[in-house]
Design an enzyme around this catalytic site. Sequence first.
Site, short mmCIF file in Angstrom:
data_model
loop_
_atom_site.label_atom_id
_atom_site.label_comp_id
_atom_site.label_asym_id
_atom_site.label_seq_id
_atom_site.Cartn_x
_atom_site.Cartn_y
_atom_site.Cartn_z
N TYR A 1 5.07 9.07 -11.97
CA TYR A 1 4.02 8.73 -10.76
C TYR A 1 4.03 7.24 -11.57
O TYR A 1 3.24 6.49 -11.13
CB TYR A 1 3.53 9.29 -10.26
N SER B 1 -3.21 2.11 -8.90
CA SER B 1 -3.51 4.13 -8.79
C SER B 1 -4.10 4.02 -10.18
O SER B 1 -3.88 3.30 -11.20
CB SER B 1 -2.35 4.62 -8.54
N THR C 1 -7.04 11.12 1.49
CA THR C 1 -6.01 11.07 2.37
C THR C 1 -4.82 12.38 1.79
O THR C 1 -5.40 13.50 1.22
CB THR C 1 -5.53 10.14 1.74
N ASN D 1 0.70 -0.98 -0.35
CA ASN D 1 0.20 0.44 0.20
C ASN D 1 0.73 1.40 0.46
O ASN D 1 0.33 1.97 -0.25
CB ASN D 1 -0.88 0.28 0.88
N LYS E 1 4.08 3.39 -11.33
CA LYS E 1 3.07 2.88 -11.18
C LYS E 1 2.24 1.44 -12.41
O LYS E 1 1.97 0.73 -12.30
CB LYS E 1 1.34 3.40 -11.14
#
Length: 229
Positions: free
Chosen positions: A142, A129, A177, A78, A146
């Site tokens: 990023y 994601s 979050t 996670n 992923k």
Amino acid sequence: MTDRPITLITGASGGIGSALARCLAPTHDLILSGRGGPALDGLCAELNAAPLALDLTRPETFAQAVAGLGRVTNLVHNAGVVELGGVAAQDHTTWTHTLAVNVVAPAELTRLLLPRVRQERGTVLFVNSGAGLRANAGWGSYAASKHALKALADALREEEAGHGVRVSSVYPGRTATAMQRKVREQEGAPYDPAAFTRPETVAATVASVLDAPRDAALTDVTVRPGAGL
């Protein structure tokens, strides 16, 4: 000795990780991994979970860190980092850090714990994601990490099918979050948690994948903010 599944969660001290820990606590024994500190210690005390301190930038330290673990039924990757910026603006340090935490660390931890997960016929689950399915401008490093994480999961799934290990990827959209707050700051936009999926909702989805009957494999699950938000 417990017969309950033992689930290890990385990035457990906040966001989706802590929500998942609370969701699973009634039926799973937990090993909660993070960098350590009051948040992780408090969550472990609350849920009677075992802490596991890992520095995800130093995978060479993982073997010693996990050497004393017993059973591990499920491994939930996670933890992750994000730093927005165009390809022309981000140098190799950002790319190296992002790929190390988001891809290399999960690969190494999986390698080390696979014998335990095989013995349990358990599940390796990657919290990916939406960026693992599509790369937008400003998200290059990023999204690349992923996409690589998806490739890791897909390859592992084929490799481990004969060992009875299930491998799943869950692709949350924007979730309320602290990481999303940081993303909105980088985008120069306001952060309104009511506009995003709650971490508890993503956690419930992950839990359903882990607890699915053995004759089902939920390999790729996408979670998006609902139309009612």
